[in-house]
Write an enzyme that holds these catalytic residues in place. Structure first.
Site, PDB file in Angstrom:
ATOM      1  N   GLN A 186      11.409  29.442 -10.774  1.00 43.79           N
ATOM      2  CA  GLN A 186      12.092  30.745 -10.863  1.00 43.79           C
ATOM      3  C   GLN A 186      13.604  30.591 -10.674  1.00 43.79           C
ATOM      4  O   GLN A 186      14.318  31.598 -10.641  1.00 43.79           O
ATOM      5  CB  GLN A 186      11.533  31.715  -9.809  1.00 43.79           C
ATOM      6  CG  GLN A 186      10.043  31.944  -9.895  1.00 43.79           C
ATOM      7  CD  GLN A 186       9.625  32.781 -11.114  1.00 43.79           C
ATOM      8  OE1 GLN A 186      10.467  33.373 -11.812  1.00 43.79           O
ATOM      9  NE2 GLN A 186       8.332  32.824 -11.395  1.00 43.79           N
ATOM     10  N   CYS A 223      -7.167  39.876  -7.752  1.00 45.94           N
ATOM     11  CA  CYS A 223      -8.548  40.367  -7.680  1.00 45.94           C
ATOM     12  C   CYS A 223      -9.507  39.202  -7.766  1.00 45.94           C
ATOM     13  O   CYS A 223      -9.484  38.441  -8.724  1.00 45.94           O
ATOM     14  CB  CYS A 223      -8.844  41.296  -8.841  1.00 45.94           C
ATOM     15  SG  CYS A 223      -8.538  42.998  -8.442  1.00 45.94           S
ATOM     16  N   ASN A 283       8.493  33.039  -6.122  1.00 42.94           N
ATOM     17  CA  ASN A 283       8.119  33.821  -7.302  1.00 42.94           C
ATOM     18  C   ASN A 283       7.672  35.236  -6.970  1.00 42.94           C
ATOM     19  O   ASN A 283       7.696  36.109  -7.820  1.00 42.94           O
ATOM     20  CB  ASN A 283       7.015  33.108  -8.099  1.00 42.94           C
ATOM     21  CG  ASN A 283       5.819  32.781  -7.247  1.00 42.94           C
ATOM     22  OD1 ASN A 283       5.938  32.110  -6.225  1.00 42.94           O
ATOM     23  ND2 ASN A 283       4.653  33.258  -7.648  1.00 42.94           N
ATOM     24  N   SER A 331       9.198  25.491 -15.827  1.00 51.23           N
ATOM     25  CA  SER A 331       8.498  25.874 -17.058  1.00 51.23           C
ATOM     26  C   SER A 331       9.459  26.626 -17.979  1.00 51.23           C
ATOM     27  O   SER A 331      10.223  27.466 -17.501  1.00 51.23           O
ATOM     28  CB  SER A 331       7.394  26.887 -16.735  1.00 51.23           C
ATOM     29  OG  SER A 331       6.185  26.277 -16.453  1.00 51.23           O
ATOM     30  N   ALA A 332       9.350  26.421 -19.292  1.00 45.65           N
ATOM     31  CA  ALA A 332      10.274  27.095 -20.225  1.00 45.65           C
ATOM     32  C   ALA A 332       9.996  28.588 -20.364  1.00 45.65           C
ATOM     33  O   ALA A 332      10.902  29.363 -20.651  1.00 45.65           O
ATOM     34  CB  ALA A 332      10.178  26.431 -21.597  1.00 45.65           C
TER      35      ALA A 332
HETATM   36  C1  LIG Z   1       7.252  29.235  -8.577  1.00 46.67           C
HETATM   37  C2  LIG Z   1       6.233  28.891  -9.607  1.00 46.67           C
HETATM   38  N1  LIG Z   1       5.733  27.654  -9.636  1.00 46.67           N
HETATM   39  C3  LIG Z   1       4.831  27.272 -10.548  1.00 46.67           C
HETATM   40  C4  LIG Z   1       4.374  28.155 -11.498  1.00 46.67           C
HETATM   41  C5  LIG Z   1       3.368  27.695 -12.522  1.00 46.67           C
HETATM   42  O1  LIG Z   1       3.961  27.712 -13.773  1.00 46.67           O
HETATM   43  P1  LIG Z   1       3.084  27.491 -15.105  1.00 46.67           P
HETATM   44  O2  LIG Z   1       2.044  28.542 -15.071  1.00 46.67           O
HETATM   45  O3  LIG Z   1       4.076  27.673 -16.189  1.00 46.67           O
HETATM   46  O4  LIG Z   1       2.511  26.147 -15.065  1.00 46.67           O
HETATM   47  C6  LIG Z   1       4.844  29.473 -11.489  1.00 46.67           C
HETATM   48  C7  LIG Z   1       4.328  30.472 -12.440  1.00 46.67           C
HETATM   49  O5  LIG Z   1       4.331  31.648 -12.216  1.00 46.67           O
HETATM   50  C8  LIG Z   1       5.817  29.847 -10.534  1.00 46.67           C
HETATM   51  O6  LIG Z   1       6.333  31.073 -10.493  1.00 46.67           O
END
Ligand SMILES: Cc1ncc(COP(=O)(O)O)c(C=O)c1O
Length: 417
Positions: A182, A328, A154, A202-203
């Site tokens: 991602q 931060c 991410n 995640s949607a």
């Molecule tokens: C690679 C990855 N995993 C897990 C998450 C967590 O997703 P959520 O906040 O939708 O639960 C994120 C969110 O940025 C992510 O980028």
């Protein structure tokens, strides 16, 4: 005043209006509980959930019954890791993961390790963010029951070779969990062709609503998952709780739209990312955080040498909505552990910027972003001493950015700062 240019789609994407349209009936007249089996309101909700399951399954090429609805990737990751580790305890307790995973993978694993429930192996990555596959295979020592590897990072956009990793895991009899948050909707994913035991997403990363996601759990693995949330018998008893039908319908519509446009959109995003890198790479002292070719089309992470920590991100605020290589906590900015794992220094991590593109990003956004970065860099480089203004040193730079943006907005509205 122009709204800030949004290039933070790895954090969250704008809801597609077609997704909102699909959701609206389920926030209005279709209010039944999908678990009510005695009337038409419940049957309608149940049918919507079944249709949605089939739509998401189509994008991933799996069976609908292999999907468990969750509140998002954080819950999916926790459910997969905690649930499978509990179910596999009699087989072994070693679990392996790269250091560059998301906190929603690393935190539950560290928690289980601290409680003595697993032996956790954290793997280093190479300087380009990729996993050394031989080192990965060697680390799957006897007693290893589970590995968790993120598909697309991410922060850097680095794509791991999940086909090769899943083949290595299969050969060693180790289950593989993949955080594909991602990757879903951005890369072609064919779960029927891969040996993945569980996969999370995640949607809201693909223009769907926040607060909904799913865990894919391969049929043969189901017996090994111990549910982490008990109550009703929803989701085959693996995740209790009334299903949020409007969000599920939105998630499915987002997946359907992503699938429809996937090859063209992937190319479009790749061209935009190339254009962005082309422009930024001309600037002095710039470096790429990540892999030159094994990267997702939508994420670009770049650093700039010899700048005061977070100065560039602060200068670009509020015109550019992007994120940096820091979080931060109190006044001190913490350098991103992902960038540190790639061998970057704290200073380099704190001068890094993540740009992430989405369906509504345009060439113009990219061109303006390049110009804004160039301008900000010129100003910073020509300033002899870029010390923060007196009285502000104790503040976290991110809090400062927010306060200044609020002051500017208040002045524009004529209500004073
Ligand atoms: C690679 C990855 N995993 C897990 C998450 C967590 O997703 P959520 O906040 O939708 O639960 C994120 C969110 O940025 C992510 O980028």
């Amino acid at each position: 005043m122009q709204p800030p240019i949004y290039l933070d789609n790895a954090a969250g994407t704008r809801l597609d209006p077609r997704v909102l349209d699909a959701m609206l009936p389920y926030l209005g007249e279709c209010y039944g509980n999908a678990a009510s089996h005695t009337h038409v309101y419940g049957w309608r909700a149940e049918e919507a959930v079944a249709r949605s399951r089939a739509q998401v399954a189509q994008l991933l090429n799996c069976a609908g019954e292999e999907l468990i609805w969750t509140s998002g990737a954080t819950e999916s990751n926790n459910l997969a890791l905690r649930g499978l580790i509990a179910g596999l305890a009699a087989r072994g307790r070693r679990v392996l993961s790269p250091r560059t995973e998301h906190a929603s993978v690393l935190a539950p694993l560290r928690d289980l390790a601290a409680r003595g429930q697993i032996e956790l192996g954290l793997l280093d990555v190479q300087r380009d963010g990729s996993l050394d596959l031989q080192a990965f295979a060697e680390a799957l020592r006897p007693g290893t029951v589970l590995a968790s590897v993120m598909w697309v990072n991410n922060e850097t956009g680095v794509v791991q070779d999940i086909a090769a990793i899943s083949a290595i895991c299969r050969a060693r009899g180790v289950l593989l969990h993949v955080d594909a948050t991602q990757a879903v909707g951005k890369l072609a994913i064919d779960l029927s062709a891969l040996d993945i035991a569980a996969l999370s997403f995640s949607a809201h990363k693909l223009h769907g609503p926040q607060g909904i996601g799913a865990l894919y759990l391969r049929r043969e693995v189901r017996a090994h998952l111990q549910p982490q949330q008990l109550g009703g018998s929803q989701e085959q008893g693996l995740r209790a709780g009334t299903l949020p039908v409007h969000q599920i319908v939105g998630c499915a519509e987002a997946c359907r739209l992503a699938q429809l446009a996937l090859p063209q959109e992937r190319e479009r995003l790749r061209r935009l990312r190339d254009r962005l890198w082309q422009g930024l790479s001309q600037l002095p002292g710039v470096f790429l955080n990540g892999h030159a070719s094994a990267h997702a089309p939508q994420i670009l992470n770049v650093g700039f040498e010899q700048l005061p920590p977070l100065a560039l991100l602060e200068k670009l605020s509020p015109a550019l909505a992007i994120s940096g290589g820091a979080a931060c906590s109190s006044a001190q900015a913490q350098a991103s552990p992902v960038l540190l794992a790639l061998g970057r220094s704290r200073e380099q991590a704190l001068s890094s910027l993540r740009f992430s593109l989405g369906r509504y990003s345009s060439e113009q956004d990219v061109d303006v972003a390049i110009e804004l970065v160039a301008q900000a860099l010129r100003q910073l480089r020509s300033a002899t001493a870029a010390a923060p203004a007196a009285g502000e040193e104790k503040d976290c730079p991110m809090k400062r950015m927010r306060r200044r943006a609020q002051q500017r907005a208040a002045q524009t509205l004529g209500v004073g700062a």
